[in-house]
Design a protein around this motif. Structure first.
Motif, PDB file in Angstrom:
ATOM      1  N   THR A 381       0.829  -1.208   0.000  1.00 40.51           N
ATOM      2  CA  THR A 381       0.000   0.000   0.000  1.00 40.51           C
ATOM      3  C   THR A 381       0.861   1.253   0.000  1.00 40.51           C
ATOM      4  O   THR A 381       0.543   2.241  -0.675  1.00 40.51           O
ATOM      5  CB  THR A 381      -0.936  -0.005   1.218  1.00 40.51           C
ATOM      6  OG1 THR A 381      -1.735  -1.197   1.193  1.00 40.51           O
ATOM      7  CG2 THR A 381      -1.859   1.206   1.207  1.00 40.51           C
ATOM      8  N   THR A 382       1.960   1.219   0.737  1.00 44.52           N
ATOM      9  CA  THR A 382       2.892   2.351   0.691  1.00 44.52           C
ATOM     10  C   THR A 382       3.395   2.567  -0.730  1.00 44.52           C
ATOM     11  O   THR A 382       3.418   3.694  -1.242  1.00 44.52           O
ATOM     12  CB  THR A 382       4.074   2.109   1.638  1.00 44.52           C
ATOM     13  OG1 THR A 382       3.611   2.162   2.991  1.00 44.52           O
ATOM     14  CG2 THR A 382       5.156   3.160   1.443  1.00 44.52           C
ATOM     15  N   ARG A 383       3.800   1.491  -1.376  1.00 39.33           N
ATOM     16  CA  ARG A 383       4.306   1.620  -2.751  1.00 39.33           C
ATOM     17  C   ARG A 383       3.233   2.180  -3.678  1.00 39.33           C
ATOM     18  O   ARG A 383       3.506   3.087  -4.492  1.00 39.33           O
ATOM     19  CB  ARG A 383       4.775   0.254  -3.271  1.00 39.33           C
ATOM     20  CG  ARG A 383       6.110  -0.204  -2.718  1.00 39.33           C
ATOM     21  CD  ARG A 383       6.590  -1.431  -3.482  1.00 39.33           C
ATOM     22  NE  ARG A 383       7.891  -1.894  -3.041  1.00 39.33           N
ATOM     23  CZ  ARG A 383       9.046  -1.384  -3.462  1.00 39.33           C
ATOM     24  NH1 ARG A 383       9.045  -0.388  -4.345  1.00 39.33           N
ATOM     25  NH2 ARG A 383      10.187  -1.868  -3.029  1.00 39.33           N
ATOM     26  N   GLU A 384       2.040   1.652  -3.603  1.00 43.23           N
ATOM     27  CA  GLU A 384       0.972   2.114  -4.495  1.00 43.23           C
ATOM     28  C   GLU A 384       0.645   3.580  -4.255  1.00 43.23           C
ATOM     29  O   GLU A 384       0.349   4.330  -5.194  1.00 43.23           O
ATOM     30  CB  GLU A 384      -0.270   1.250  -4.299  1.00 43.23           C
ATOM     31  CG  GLU A 384      -0.107  -0.174  -4.804  1.00 43.23           C
ATOM     32  CD  GLU A 384      -1.305  -1.048  -4.524  1.00 43.23           C
ATOM     33  OE1 GLU A 384      -1.301  -2.222  -4.964  1.00 43.23           O
ATOM     34  OE2 GLU A 384      -2.262  -0.574  -3.863  1.00 43.23           O
ATOM     35  N   THR A 385       0.693   4.004  -3.002  1.00 45.39           N
ATOM     36  CA  THR A 385       0.397   5.394  -2.680  1.00 45.39           C
ATOM     37  C   THR A 385       1.481   6.320  -3.205  1.00 45.39           C
ATOM     38  O   THR A 385       1.201   7.366  -3.806  1.00 45.39           O
ATOM     39  CB  THR A 385       0.231   5.558  -1.155  1.00 45.39           C
ATOM     40  OG1 THR A 385      -0.835   4.707  -0.706  1.00 45.39           O
ATOM     41  CG2 THR A 385      -0.076   6.990  -0.781  1.00 45.39           C
ATOM     42  N   LEU A 386       2.743   5.956  -3.012  1.00 44.72           N
ATOM     43  CA  LEU A 386       3.839   6.783  -3.516  1.00 44.72           C
ATOM     44  C   LEU A 386       3.885   6.768  -5.045  1.00 44.72           C
ATOM     45  O   LEU A 386       4.191   7.794  -5.675  1.00 44.72           O
ATOM     46  CB  LEU A 386       5.162   6.312  -2.931  1.00 44.72           C
ATOM     47  CG  LEU A 386       5.309   6.476  -1.414  1.00 44.72           C
ATOM     48  CD1 LEU A 386       6.660   5.954  -0.950  1.00 44.72           C
ATOM     49  CD2 LEU A 386       5.120   7.932  -0.984  1.00 44.72           C
ATOM     50  N   ASP A 387       3.572   5.635  -5.638  1.00 42.55           N
ATOM     51  CA  ASP A 387       3.538   5.580  -7.096  1.00 42.55           C
ATOM     52  C   ASP A 387       2.441   6.488  -7.652  1.00 42.55           C
ATOM     53  O   ASP A 387       2.611   7.123  -8.708  1.00 42.55           O
ATOM     54  CB  ASP A 387       3.324   4.145  -7.574  1.00 42.55           C
ATOM     55  CG  ASP A 387       4.538   3.261  -7.318  1.00 42.55           C
ATOM     56  OD1 ASP A 387       5.623   3.801  -6.994  1.00 42.55           O
ATOM     57  OD2 ASP A 387       4.396   2.023  -7.418  1.00 42.55           O
ATOM     58  N   TYR A 388       1.308   6.566  -6.957  1.00 43.85           N
ATOM     59  CA  TYR A 388       0.256   7.511  -7.347  1.00 43.85           C
ATOM     60  C   TYR A 388       0.779   8.943  -7.310  1.00 43.85           C
ATOM     61  O   TYR A 388       0.539   9.735  -8.238  1.00 43.85           O
ATOM     62  CB  TYR A 388      -0.959   7.344  -6.435  1.00 43.85           C
ATOM     63  CG  TYR A 388      -1.725   8.619  -6.199  1.00 43.85           C
ATOM     64  CD1 TYR A 388      -2.467   9.208  -7.218  1.00 43.85           C
ATOM     65  CD2 TYR A 388      -1.691   9.252  -4.957  1.00 43.85           C
ATOM     66  CE1 TYR A 388      -3.156  10.400  -7.007  1.00 43.85           C
ATOM     67  CE2 TYR A 388      -2.368  10.434  -4.741  1.00 43.85           C
ATOM     68  CZ  TYR A 388      -3.098  11.009  -5.766  1.00 43.85           C
ATOM     69  OH  TYR A 388      -3.763  12.189  -5.547  1.00 43.85           O
ATOM     70  N   LEU A 389       1.498   9.308  -6.256  1.00 43.19           N
ATOM     71  CA  LEU A 389       2.033  10.671  -6.167  1.00 43.19           C
ATOM     72  C   LEU A 389       3.005  10.954  -7.309  1.00 43.19           C
ATOM     73  O   LEU A 389       2.989  12.043  -7.892  1.00 43.19           O
ATOM     74  CB  LEU A 389       2.717  10.882  -4.816  1.00 43.19           C
ATOM     75  CG  LEU A 389       1.816  10.871  -3.577  1.00 43.19           C
ATOM     76  CD1 LEU A 389       2.653  11.087  -2.314  1.00 43.19           C
ATOM     77  CD2 LEU A 389       0.720  11.931  -3.680  1.00 43.19           C
ATOM     78  N   LEU A 390       3.847   9.984  -7.632  1.00 44.85           N
ATOM     79  CA  LEU A 390       4.790  10.184  -8.733  1.00 44.85           C
ATOM     80  C   LEU A 390       4.061  10.311 -10.071  1.00 44.85           C
ATOM     81  O   LEU A 390       4.455  11.111 -10.931  1.00 44.85           O
ATOM     82  CB  LEU A 390       5.776   9.021  -8.796  1.00 44.85           C
ATOM     83  CG  LEU A 390       6.782   8.911  -7.650  1.00 44.85           C
ATOM     84  CD1 LEU A 390       7.612   7.645  -7.794  1.00 44.85           C
ATOM     85  CD2 LEU A 390       7.691  10.136  -7.585  1.00 44.85           C
ATOM     86  N   ARG A 391       3.017   9.560 -10.248  1.00 50.45           N
ATOM     87  CA  ARG A 391       2.312   9.544 -11.533  1.00 50.45           C
ATOM     88  C   ARG A 391       1.425  10.773 -11.723  1.00 50.45           C
ATOM     89  O   ARG A 391       1.404  11.386 -12.803  1.00 50.45           O
ATOM     90  CB  ARG A 391       1.454   8.270 -11.613  1.00 50.45           C
ATOM     91  CG  ARG A 391       0.720   8.088 -12.946  1.00 50.45           C
ATOM     92  CD  ARG A 391      -0.237   6.912 -12.896  1.00 50.45           C
ATOM     93  NE  ARG A 391      -1.368   7.186 -12.008  1.00 50.45           N
ATOM     94  CZ  ARG A 391      -1.681   6.441 -10.957  1.00 50.45           C
ATOM     95  NH1 ARG A 391      -0.948   5.381 -10.629  1.00 50.45           N
ATOM     96  NH2 ARG A 391      -2.731   6.756 -10.198  1.00 50.45           N
ATOM     97  N   ASP A 392       0.682  11.130 -10.693  1.00 48.86           N
ATOM     98  CA  ASP A 392      -0.388  12.125 -10.854  1.00 48.86           C
ATOM     99  C   ASP A 392      -0.145  13.460 -10.167  1.00 48.86           C
ATOM    100  O   ASP A 392      -0.836  14.431 -10.459  1.00 48.86           O
ATOM    101  CB  ASP A 392      -1.706  11.559 -10.311  1.00 48.86           C
ATOM    102  CG  ASP A 392      -2.245  10.423 -11.142  1.00 48.86           C
ATOM    103  OD1 ASP A 392      -1.722  10.202 -12.255  1.00 48.86           O
ATOM    104  OD2 ASP A 392      -3.187   9.739 -10.689  1.00 48.86           O
TER     105      ASP A 392
END
Length: 786
Positions: A381-392
């Motif tokens: 979940t940490t990875r998915e959340t940080l990946d969202y920040l990087l993407r969007d």
């Protein structure tokens, strides 16, 4: 209707509310006659006449509108036949996305400033102050219902001077009038509506108002309240002004900082644990009731008390809460990241805004929960959340935007809440085909009824074995199918009209994001997250290295406003995380410089703690010294913990004195309402523990991603070590500038040419080891509470 705000008066100061409510009732019922009010003195009239002429203003607004170019789409329903906006006000001159949203309302809005108040004095009118932010759903509702309503606008323009404030640009203004609203009503939220005298003193306040009586079943709408309050002011302004002055005096007294007390006892940590247990929702996690905010339950504190007390119930409450949130609609199941809060107790139907600060803070919570529990799903979940920040949410130069809206445009051009994120069965079949649509419906809970206007909020609440059995698949096969279906749904969703993104770069919130990426890079060994943290840190600190002041925000790449205390301390805390990640002395030096600025410019020298504003900021009705942790940790909580971390790294006693002074400053608040400052309790937990300094000497490389450090960092990954500082460097670096900044690391050597770990407490170190299992044994030792 309005967004709930967890704050000081909502949770425990009824005496303040009593004083102000009694005064307000006296004001509302005061029918005495007074001498006629003179609108403005000669000096004030001179100030007002110094403003530009209507013709000059109109030309300036037209130039600003023309500068937007042919692609500009005015946000208004009032258009000329050629599509040009019928109305344009002063807000088109502002940089704030929120203010710009209101630039074409028929309301003659002013930004906050001397011009507006001079105009109010000259005309003898009250002020209508509206405070909100660009991604606030109910702010948009009030805009469309009231501020786009020509009848409401006409009354405002004829009887008031109307001011718009972006709370994210001016948190100081927001804090002052929110304190009044909370004292008056017991709670607050946005949009915030405040009635002021020309001297900026409030005499009435509320949140969302429908436009007029009868709308949404109300007996009074904004038009009726404007008429009542404006009529009272016009009939007897001296009485209103006099009562507002008395209310302002009572507000100042009620919000004045309390004297410092004794250093808080560690028993407060036990009181906080008990308070958290009493409010825990055993069925759905978090705090009982609705709406549910992620910040309303002290997860990070309980992870620490679980480790030191050995009470597995604290850990269970945290893991159940985070699991429920991850499975619920508050989590973006296909895009990653969290929405702002849940409207229901089950975390199912969110308010669809996505805030940078929520996602940065939650990324760290899930990271720490994964370390403490050993459950890898939290790290995912940490990875998915940080990946969202990087993407969007990342700008082209590597810093992070503030938020995205709850609303997006429908096919007929209307803004609808949650439309971007929700689905119907028919949309799934059309985009995925029958087979994968059936999988998505079953896993994400999409049905014909839905939860938001017939549309379903995605959630993943059912056990995978149960869903797999229902679909006639094995759990492994279902996981494989979902791994393909999720990205397809994200790609399809990206073709929809996206919610508005507020592209302000707020320094304090970016500090939280930098911390999240740096901490995740250390724990997960992820070079992409490390690069993101360092790159953002360089942009945020560039003004300091160019000889300029730290700004509050960057808008369009340009520094905007002077930094508040929370900007300084949040960035300083982030730079310590980047220092632990990289071992680059620059970041430690910058953090020290920022905290020294906080001490010089924001400290309360009499009682301790820190004000939000410095002497060089605008003087407002009162100067807030934040004493509660809301969705974002308060400046005082972050400052106390950051000072303790600096003490552990540098051994400099001034940081110990600052931390202790801050904790003493809030000892009475902590004793009365410990969970009002749950983030400050992290500092108290540190102060009552034997903080550890972990130094790993490596043959080559530097920082936590150095190859030789990985066996030791893998131990850290498997064990939450909250009250520690970390330094990974070579012998040569520890003998140079780095060692001079961190004296306890000087003289640390390799053993037999191998990476060697030292674990120290208050400058006294255990025997060095090159054996990761031995290192793990030392870290497993826990100091219980006294």
């Amino acid at each position: 209707m309005s967004t709930a705000l967890r704050g000081r008066n909502a949770s425990g100061a009824p005496w303040q509310r009593g004083l102000l409510v009694a005064a307000m009732m006296a004001l509302l019922c005061d029918c005495r006659r007074h001498r006629p009010y003179r609108p403005a003195s000669a000096r004030q009239r001179t100030d007002a006449s110094a403003t530009e002429s209507p013709l000059a203003l109109r030309e300036r607004l037209q130039r600003a509108l023309a500068a937007r170019g042919p692609s500009y789409v005015p946000r208004t329903r009032h258009r000329n036949p050629d599509g040009a906006p019928r109305y344009t006000n002063r807000l088109i001159l502002e940089s704030s996305p929120y203010l710009q949203q209101h630039a074409h309302n028929p309301v003659d809005w002013y930004p906050w400033g001397d011009e507006a108040f001079a105009r109010a004095r000259a005309l003898g009118r009250p002020i209508f102050l509206s405070v909100g932010y660009s991604t606030c759903h109910w702010c948009h509702v009030m805009e469309e219902e009231s501020f786009e309503d020509e009848e409401v606008a006409r009354y405002l323009n004829d009887h008031y001077v109307a001011i718009k404030v972006d709370r994210e640009e001016r948190p100081d203004i927001d804090a002052v009038y929110m304190a009044f609203l909370q004292a008056l009503a017991g709670s607050g939220g946005w949009p915030m509506s405040v009635w002021l005298t020309p001297a900026r003193e409030p005499f009435f306040a509320g949140t969302y108002f429908p436009p007029r009586a009868g709308v949404r079943g109300t007996r009074r709408g904004l038009l009726e309240v404007l008429t009542q309050q404006g009529g009272r002011f016009a009939a007897d302004p001296r009485a209103v002004v006099a009562e507002a002055q008395r209310l302002a005096g009572r507000l100042r007294a009620a919000t004045a900082p309390e004297p410092a007390g004794d250093f808080p006892s560690s028993s407060l940590l036990q009181s906080a644990r008990a308070a958290a247990a009493s409010r825990f929702d055993a069925a759905y996690g978090g705090s009982r009731g609705a709406p549910k905010f992620p910040s309303s339950f002290p997860n990070r504190l309980l992870l620490r008390t679980a480790a030191r007390s050995g009470d597995r119930e604290d850990l269970r409450r945290v893991t159940e809460t985070l699991q429920r949130m991850r499975a619920g609609g508050i989590y973006d199941q296909v895009g990653g990241g969290f929405h702002r809060y849940s409207t229901d107790e089950r975390w199912r139907v969110p308010h669809f805004e996505k805030m940078l600060y929520d996602n940065a803070l939650l990324a760290v919570e899930y990271l720490e929960a994964g370390q403490a529990s050993g459950d890898a799903s939290f790290l995912t979940t940490t990875r998915e959340t940080l990946d969202y920040l990087l993407r969007d949410m990342r700008s082209g130069d590597g810093v992070f935007f503030s938020a995205t809206d709850a609303d997006s445009l429908s096919a007929d051009g209307r803004r609808e809440e949650g439309l971007f994120f929700t689905w119907t069965p028919a949309e799934l079949r059309a985009s995925l085909g029958d087979t994968d649509a059936a999988i998505a419906r079953a896993w994400f809970g999409v049905d014909d009824l839905g939860q938001v206007a017939g549309r379903s909020v995605l959630r993943a609440e059912r056990p995978i074995d149960e869903v797999a059995r229902e679909l006639g698949l094995s759990p492994a096969a279902l996981r494989d199918r979902l791994a393909a279906v999720g990205p397809r749904m994200l790609a399809i969703r990206s073709g929809r009209p996206a919610p508005l993104r507020d592209e302000k770069v707020i320094v304090a919130w970016n500090g939280l994001a930098v911390s999240a990426f740096a901490r995740a890079a250390i724990v997960l060994g992820d070079a992409i997250y490390a690069e993101a943290a360092v790159r953002a840190a360089r942009v945020l600190t560039a003004p300091l290295h160019d000889g300029r002041e730290l700004p509050h925000a960057f808008v369009g790449g340009q520094a905007h406003g002077r930094a508040f205390a929370d900007d300084h301390v949040s960035l300083a805390a982030a730079l310590l995380d980047v220092f632990e990640l990289t071992a680059d002395p620059r970041w430690l030096s910058d953090a020290i410089a920022l905290m020294d600025t906080v001490e010089r410019s924001f400290a309360d020298p009499e009682r301790g703690g820190y004000y939000l504003t410095a002497e060089h900021h605008e003087r407002l009705l009162l100067r807030e010294r934040p004493d509660y942790d809301g969705p974002v940790p308060s400046v005082n909580s972050v400052a106390a913990l950051t000072s303790l971390r600096l003490l552990a790294l540098t051994g400099d006693g001034r940081f110990q004195q600052r931390a202790e002074t801050t904790l003493r400053a809030f000892s009475s608040t902590l004793a009365a309402r410990p969970l009002a400052l749950d983030q400050m309790l992290l500092a108290l937990d540190w102060a009552t523990d034997a903080a550890r300094e972990i130094v790993v000497v490596v043959p080559e490389g530097r920082g936590a991603l150095a190859t030789g450090a990985r066996p030791f960092l893998d131990v850290v990954r498997r064990n939450l070590q909250p009250n520690t500082v970390l330094l990974v460097a070579t012998e040569a670096e520890l003998s140079g500038d780095l060692g001079r900044l961190v004296p306890s690391a000087q003289g640390k050597r390799l053993r037999a040419g191998q990476a060697t770990a030292y674990v120290c407490e208050r400058g006294s170190c255990r025997l060095p080891t090159s054996d990761p299992p031995e290192f793990a044994t030392v870290l497993a030792e826990v100091r219980p509470y006294p």
